[in-house]
Design a protein around this motif. Structure first.
Motif, PDB file in Angstrom:
ATOM      1  N   GLN A 144      45.620  47.234  35.891  1.00 50.80           N
ATOM      2  CA  GLN A 144      43.877  47.228  36.269  1.00 50.80           C
ATOM      3  C   GLN A 144      44.104  46.020  37.359  1.00 50.80           C
ATOM      4  O   GLN A 144      43.559  46.039  38.316  1.00 50.80           O
ATOM      5  N   LEU A 145      44.418  44.748  36.882  1.00 53.37           N
ATOM      6  CA  LEU A 145      44.269  43.587  37.491  1.00 53.37           C
ATOM      7  C   LEU A 145      45.084  43.653  38.824  1.00 53.37           C
ATOM      8  O   LEU A 145      44.534  43.374  40.054  1.00 53.37           O
ATOM      9  N   GLN A 146      46.252  44.221  38.816  1.00 51.44           N
ATOM     10  CA  GLN A 146      47.104  44.155  40.032  1.00 51.44           C
ATOM     11  C   GLN A 146      46.612  45.231  41.071  1.00 51.44           C
ATOM     12  O   GLN A 146      46.330  44.905  42.363  1.00 51.44           O
ATOM     13  N   TYR A 147      45.874  46.311  40.587  1.00 48.40           N
ATOM     14  CA  TYR A 147      45.041  47.334  41.508  1.00 48.40           C
ATOM     15  C   TYR A 147      43.949  46.506  42.045  1.00 48.40           C
ATOM     16  O   TYR A 147      43.526  46.754  43.443  1.00 48.40           O
ATOM     17  N   THR A 148      43.194  45.777  41.618  1.00 47.58           N
ATOM     18  CA  THR A 148      42.024  45.014  42.229  1.00 47.58           C
ATOM     19  C   THR A 148      42.516  43.979  43.421  1.00 47.58           C
ATOM     20  O   THR A 148      41.926  43.976  44.329  1.00 47.58           O
ATOM     21  N   TRP A 149      43.844  43.251  43.036  1.00 50.38           N
ATOM     22  CA  TRP A 149      44.123  42.287  44.123  1.00 50.38           C
ATOM     23  C   TRP A 149      44.825  43.207  45.144  1.00 50.38           C
ATOM     24  O   TRP A 149      44.496  42.954  46.337  1.00 50.38           O
ATOM     25  N   LEU A 150      45.484  44.060  44.919  1.00 47.80           N
ATOM     26  CA  LEU A 150      46.161  44.921  46.099  1.00 47.80           C
ATOM     27  C   LEU A 150      45.217  45.648  47.004  1.00 47.80           C
ATOM     28  O   LEU A 150      45.260  45.755  47.940  1.00 47.80           O
ATOM     29  N   ARG A 151      44.196  45.949  46.185  1.00 49.49           N
ATOM     30  CA  ARG A 151      43.173  46.730  47.020  1.00 49.49           C
ATOM     31  C   ARG A 151      42.147  45.907  47.773  1.00 49.49           C
ATOM     32  O   ARG A 151      41.806  46.136  48.663  1.00 49.49           O
ATOM     33  N   SER A 152      41.960  44.669  47.339  1.00 50.13           N
ATOM     34  CA  SER A 152      41.257  43.603  48.124  1.00 50.13           C
ATOM     35  C   SER A 152      41.951  43.282  49.283  1.00 50.13           C
ATOM     36  O   SER A 152      41.511  43.344  50.411  1.00 50.13           O
ATOM     37  N   LEU A 153      43.302  43.131  49.136  1.00 45.45           N
ATOM     38  CA  LEU A 153      44.336  42.677  50.244  1.00 45.45           C
ATOM     39  C   LEU A 153      44.307  44.201  51.283  1.00 45.45           C
ATOM     40  O   LEU A 153      44.373  43.741  52.646  1.00 45.45           O
TER      41      LEU A 153
END
Length: 232
Positions: free
Chosen positions: A52-61
């Motif tokens: 969940q956290l990884q996807y938030t960071w990657l989507r932001s990038l």
């Protein structure tokens, strides 16, 4: 100890809280899912949260924002498949995530702060509908002056726009806000942004090697009122 703490937090007018892991126990979804084998609940919680956290960071990038409910569902699907769990558990677990249990000290701490004149707010990656469900199911709908979702700015924490949104909504400068998060990455980012920060290190995490430095580290939010010069 009390004197220096009060001096360092002088001028704080609002307490802003992260939601997941800080006010609400994200482990309580899998722990209450009786259809998930007991020996896989901890692994499901950990992998679900990590993705969940990884996807938030990657989507932001990638500049590919979607709301937190979609991110949470996609992370859950990844975790279920990885752990060999039935995909039919998806809907039940997603509903349980809307009713995560608050940590035991949370209602009392919020009442104490509000009675002492502090404004209180949530600043979360959660979507507005997810946060509305959380606070209402927990009986905390009247405990906050504002419940803020990064959905309003279209980018997840730790982007500065997310923290600026809290300042703009509360109409306060960063140094007038004490921000509480159990997530080290969130605590460090909010500190680097300029807020006063109390890292609620519930999970015994190591300190991050990131910009920023939380002002205080506590084990539960029960310690927060003392930092602000408030007696329970």
């Amino acid at each position: 100890m009390t004197g220096p703490l009060l001096q360092r937090l002088e001028g704080v007018r609002a307490c802003v809280f992260d939601a997941y892991g800080t006010l609400f126990d994200f482990a309580s979804a899998a722990s209450r899912a009786i259809d998930v084998p007991e020996d896989k609940r901890a692994a499901l919680t950990a992998l679900w949260r990590d993705k969940q956290l990884q996807y938030t960071w990657l989507r932001s990038l990638q500049n590919r924002y979607v709301d937190f409910r979609q991110v949470t569902g996609e992370a859950l699907d990844f975790a279920l498949e990885t752990l060999g769990l039935d995909a039919s558990l998806h809907e039940k677990l997603m509903d349980l995530y809307l009713g995560l249990e608050p940590f035991p000290e949370v209602p009392t701490v919020l009442r104490t702060l509000r009675a002492s004149g502090f404004r209180t707010a949530i600043l979360s990656n959660g979507s507005p509908a997810m946060l509305d469900a959380l606070v209402s199911r927990a009986g905390l709908a009247d405990a906050f002056d504002a419940v803020l979702s990064v959905d309003a700015v279209g980018v997840f924490k730790t982007h500065p726009k997310a923290y600026q949104y809290a300042l703009d909504t509360l109409r306060l400068p960063a140094r007038a806000i004490s921000f509480q998060s159990s997530n080290a990455w969130d605590a460090y980012a909010a500190s680097d942004f300029g807020m006063r920060v109390v890292w609620c290190n519930r999970y015994g995490q190591r300190r991050e090697r990131l910009p920023g430095a939380p002002d205080f580290e506590i084990g539960t939010l029960a310690e927060l009122p003392v930092l602000l010069g408030v007696s329970g």
